[in-house]
Design a protein around this motif. Structure first.
Motif, short mmCIF file in Angstrom:
data_model
loop_
_atom_site.label_atom_id
_atom_site.label_comp_id
_atom_site.label_asym_id
_atom_site.label_seq_id
_atom_site.Cartn_x
_atom_site.Cartn_y
_atom_site.Cartn_z
N LYS A 296 -44.16 -7.85 62.29
CA LYS A 296 -44.99 -6.76 62.84
C LYS A 296 -44.29 -6.50 64.56
O LYS A 296 -44.42 -7.39 64.91
N GLY A 297 -43.79 -5.18 64.44
CA GLY A 297 -43.04 -5.04 65.69
C GLY A 297 -41.83 -4.90 65.25
O GLY A 297 -40.67 -4.69 66.25
N TYR A 301 -44.34 1.39 65.42
CA TYR A 301 -45.48 1.97 64.70
C TYR A 301 -44.96 3.41 64.20
O TYR A 301 -45.03 4.06 63.05
N ASN A 440 -56.11 -0.82 72.08
CA ASN A 440 -54.54 -0.25 71.75
C ASN A 440 -54.49 1.06 72.69
O ASN A 440 -53.21 1.13 73.11
N VAL A 448 -49.11 -7.38 75.40
CA VAL A 448 -49.16 -8.18 74.19
C VAL A 448 -50.69 -8.52 73.46
O VAL A 448 -51.84 -8.85 74.27
N TRP A 464 -53.16 -1.82 64.26
CA TRP A 464 -52.71 -1.99 65.60
C TRP A 464 -51.41 -1.31 65.44
O TRP A 464 -50.53 -1.31 64.64
N ARG A 465 -51.19 -0.19 66.50
CA ARG A 465 -49.85 0.63 66.68
C ARG A 465 -49.01 -0.44 67.49
O ARG A 465 -49.15 0.09 69.03
N THR A 466 -47.99 -0.94 66.95
CA THR A 466 -47.15 -1.67 67.90
C THR A 466 -45.93 -0.80 68.44
O THR A 466 -45.38 0.11 67.75
N ARG A 467 -46.04 -0.86 69.82
CA ARG A 467 -44.90 0.06 70.48
C ARG A 467 -43.70 -0.66 70.91
O ARG A 467 -42.84 -0.21 71.56
N ASP A 468 -43.82 -2.23 71.01
CA ASP A 468 -42.99 -2.92 71.75
C ASP A 468 -42.61 -4.18 70.53
O ASP A 468 -43.65 -4.55 70.02
N GLY A 471 -44.97 -7.01 71.45
CA GLY A 471 -46.15 -6.80 71.64
C GLY A 471 -47.43 -7.07 70.68
O GLY A 471 -48.54 -7.14 71.15
N TYR A 472 -47.02 -7.74 69.54
CA TYR A 472 -47.95 -8.08 68.50
C TYR A 472 -47.60 -9.52 68.24
O TYR A 472 -46.52 -10.11 67.84
#
Length: 680
Positions: A296-297, A301, A440, A448, A464-468, A471-472
């Motif tokens: 994930k990441g 997202y 979030n 992170v 979770w809306r991962t942007r980096d 970051g997860y």
């Protein structure tokens, strides 16, 4: 006469090796510290020290050995005006120290790590869980457990295991099945081979995991004339295995033949630094990407081809595409049972697998077409071979429609107006989904989130809306309760310029909150979101779905009947966190919680935000399954009903040992909401 050599951590010697090489007289422990301080790693021309330092707790097994060596090394560095060559950090729990090292190494894409030392007996065996976690997740960490006397001069010593059938077995032999490398240094002459062997494994992306070098306490303190060359700077190259031309060409043709291809991105995509290559490849081809917990990441997202999490804790978008996929392209994934929904996710007629992985073990799973290669190198090769390839527009449209629908579901779950009930007081409480949403939306894109066990990992995977790309950080190979605070400490050490949010439930917090003290000691700021739901919410949900009625999962007094069904226990975890030196903020409403996050981000100290949630309100359904056996016979109606559902799912399960045919029966319409974890 041979020249006299003065060692930074040892005495003088005029001895040379039989080949004329100068030596330096050091204890085995001093030699170990000096060796570790001079190990470097390089990939793509970028070079860095491999060991950031050494976590440790001293006892009679290592205080006079590695403890003395680390002290002398620090004093020598300070006196010489140098930066500490091997920083020492005092931990509070041996298992937690390993978790911190793992968190750091994962955040550094396995290119840097820590050593961890503990004393004889319980100190050493406390690290076993951490060793298993590191090995299962394939994260490098060096363990240096002390051992009993090599001479056996005073056996049995305190904390020594005595076996009537074997005189050379100690408790440290328990590390063998959970380590990727194990050696015991019975004599000083063995140290060089043991340390070099450990480094070979630690820097190998295929073989990496826990490397354990056990050193008896008397050997640690023994002096020996070591060759100076052992302590020269040594750089270990981390290779990028290239795909064979014929193999990658065949893989490209299989992908070209697909009408409904789907990529499953695992942790290998991130460790390889292949996220940009993946984004470019799927943007051009239109192939959608589902992501495992470790993966994930891999895509932000909101990337057009991102359909989010896949499997038992996946999105309805990814799982709908998985059910219809005719070619599944696994990149850097080990296909855990959660990723494959216990082998019920990929049921399309004639579905085939193309598996890209540096590890041949993973590349042949599900009888897939095996491409043993670095993720970035393989993706770039495929991009070139499939430069003219695009999926049909109708498939792109379906991907976009499914992703948009899931995005609306997440919006609803994030809503701060979604409230439940505090099981202890009966008052209103936030839902776990709204807590995740508030963190979030209030955190920065590069912040992170860290988690590992309970219901939270599954909810984060979905929501979770991962942007980096970094970051997860959810540890889900071992899903170890207690990892969160310790792992978050390691993550913060690896990225001091980012805020680190540790999301932890009360169950995991009670397992291991001790490293809050270490965070305070090291002046590190970690934001801990402590979700109190008065029990094991994850296993409670699983128990209910299996017909076991949430038995034994609530924190309650023992009632008059003798069962644990009395009133809720008066546990104050916020007060506990404050007693460990952290700043604490209690939040009851959405507004209070949002303010607490902003206050914690503005602070420069570790802050714990305590929030009550309703354990009975879970995340949106994945329309998926996780295989946990149900009692085949029972007098309980709840168990009987659960077993009926279990049989329906088992009929859908596929071994993937050959291209599949249509399932004999559709997936159950009355499927249970899958548990997010099975460790509590």
């Amino acid at each position: 006469m041979a020249p006299i050599n003065q060692g930074r951590a040892g005495g003088v010697t005029g001895v040379r090796t039989p080949h004329g090489e100068p030596t330096v007289r050091l204890t085995v422990a001093q030699a170990t510290v000096r060796f570790l301080a001079n190990q470097y790693v390089e990939r793509d021309g970028e070079r860095s020290k491999f060991f950031a330092g050494c976590f440790g707790i001293f006892g009679h097994g290592n205080v006079a050995g590695l403890g003395q060596a680390l002290l002398q090394n620090e004093i020598d560095d300070v006196d010489a005006g140098r930066e500490l060559s091997l920083k020492y950090v005092l931990g509070r729990n041996e298992q937690a120290m390993v978790h911190s090292a793992v968190g750091y190494a994962r955040m550094k894409d396995r290119l840097q790590s820590w050593a961890v030392t503990a004393s004889v007996g319980p100190g050493a065996t406390n690290m076993l869980t951490g060793a298993a976690l590191a090995t299962i997740n394939r994260i490098p960490v060096l363990l240096l457990p002390a051992d009993t006397f090599a001479t056996r001069a005073t056996s049995p010593v305190l904390q020594e295991l005595e076996l009537p059938s074997s005189g050379d077995v100690t408790v440290n032999d328990a590390f063998k099945p959970v380590s990727r490398y194990f050696d015991r240094v019975w004599r000083p002459e063995q140290l060089a081979g043991a340390l070099l062997g450990a480094m070979r494994v630690l820097t190998d992306p295929v073989e990496t995991g826990a490397a354990t070098v056990a050193i008896p306490q008397d050997v640690q303190a023994e002096a020996f004339d070591f060759p100076e060359s052992l302590f020269a700077e040594r750089t270990w190259h981390v290779a990028r295995p290239l795909p064979e031309r014929r193999v990658i060409a065949e893989a490209a043709e299989i992908i070209r033949s697909a009408r409904r291809p789907l990529i499953v991105a695992g942790g290998g995509v991130i460790y390889s630094g292949a996220t940009e290559a993946l984004a470019d490849f799927c943007s051009r081809t239109g192939i959608p990407v589902g992501q495992s917990q470790a993966g994930k990441g891999s895509l932000p997202y909101d990337h057009p081809q991102s359909v989010g999490a896949i499997g038992s804790t996946g999105t309805t978008a990814a799982n709908a595409l998985a059910a219809d996929a005719d070619v599944v392209i696994g990149i850097g994934t080990r296909y855990s049972d959660f990723t494959t929904a216990s082998r019920t996710a990929f049921t399309g007629e004639g579905v085939r697998f193309v598996n890209i992985n540096v590890a041949s073990l993973d590349s042949v799973k599900h009888a897939g077409y095996s491409v043993v290669a670095d993720a970035r190198e393989a993706i770039e090769a495929l991009d070139e071979l499939l430069a003219d390839h695009r999926v049909e527009q109708s498939y792109r449209d379906r991907v976009a429609e499914l992703a948009a629908e899931w995005d609306r579901i997440v919006d609803d779950a994030y809503s701060p107006t979604a409230v439940g009930v505090n099981v202890a007081t009966g008052e209103e409480a936030l839902t776990q989904g709204s807590v995740i949403g508030l963190v979030n939306e209030t955190s920065d894109p590069r912040d992170v989130v860290v988690c590992a066990a309970g219901s939270m990992p599954g909810d984060l995977h979905k929501l979770w809306r991962t942007r980096d790309a970094k970051g997860y950080h959810v540890e889900y190979g071992y899903s170890c309760m207690g990892y969160e605070v310790a792992g978050g400490l390691g993550v913060k050490m690896a990225c001091p310029d980012r805020d680190v949010f540790v999301m932890v439930g009360d169950g995991s917090y009670l397992m291991m909150a001790t490293e809050l003290v270490t965070a305070v000691q090291e002046n590190l700021k970690v934001i801990v979101v402590l979700v109190q739901n008065h029990g094991f919410a994850s296993i409670g949900s699983l128990s209910e779905s299996l017909g076991s009625q949430r038995f034994g999962t609530d924190y309650r007094y023992r009632g008059e009947s003798g069962r644990l069904n009395g009133s809720t226990l008066p546990i104050d975890l916020a007060a506990n966190a404050a007693s460990l030196g952290a700043d604490v903020i209690r939040a009851g409403t959405a507004a209070e919680f949002a303010y607490a996050i902003k206050s914690a981000k503005a602070a420069d100290r570790t802050t714990v935000i305590h929030v009550e949630t309703d354990p009975l309100i879970g995340a949106p359904d994945s329309e998926s399954w996780w295989d946990v056996p149900v009692s085949e016979t029972s007098t309980l109606e709840s168990t009987q009903q659960a077993y009926g559902v279990y049989e329906q799912w088992k009929a859908v399960q596929r071994p993937y040992l050959a291209p599949t045919t249509p399932a004999d029966s559709p997936a159950p319409s009355n499927n249970p909401t899958p548990s997010n974890n099975g460790v509590q």
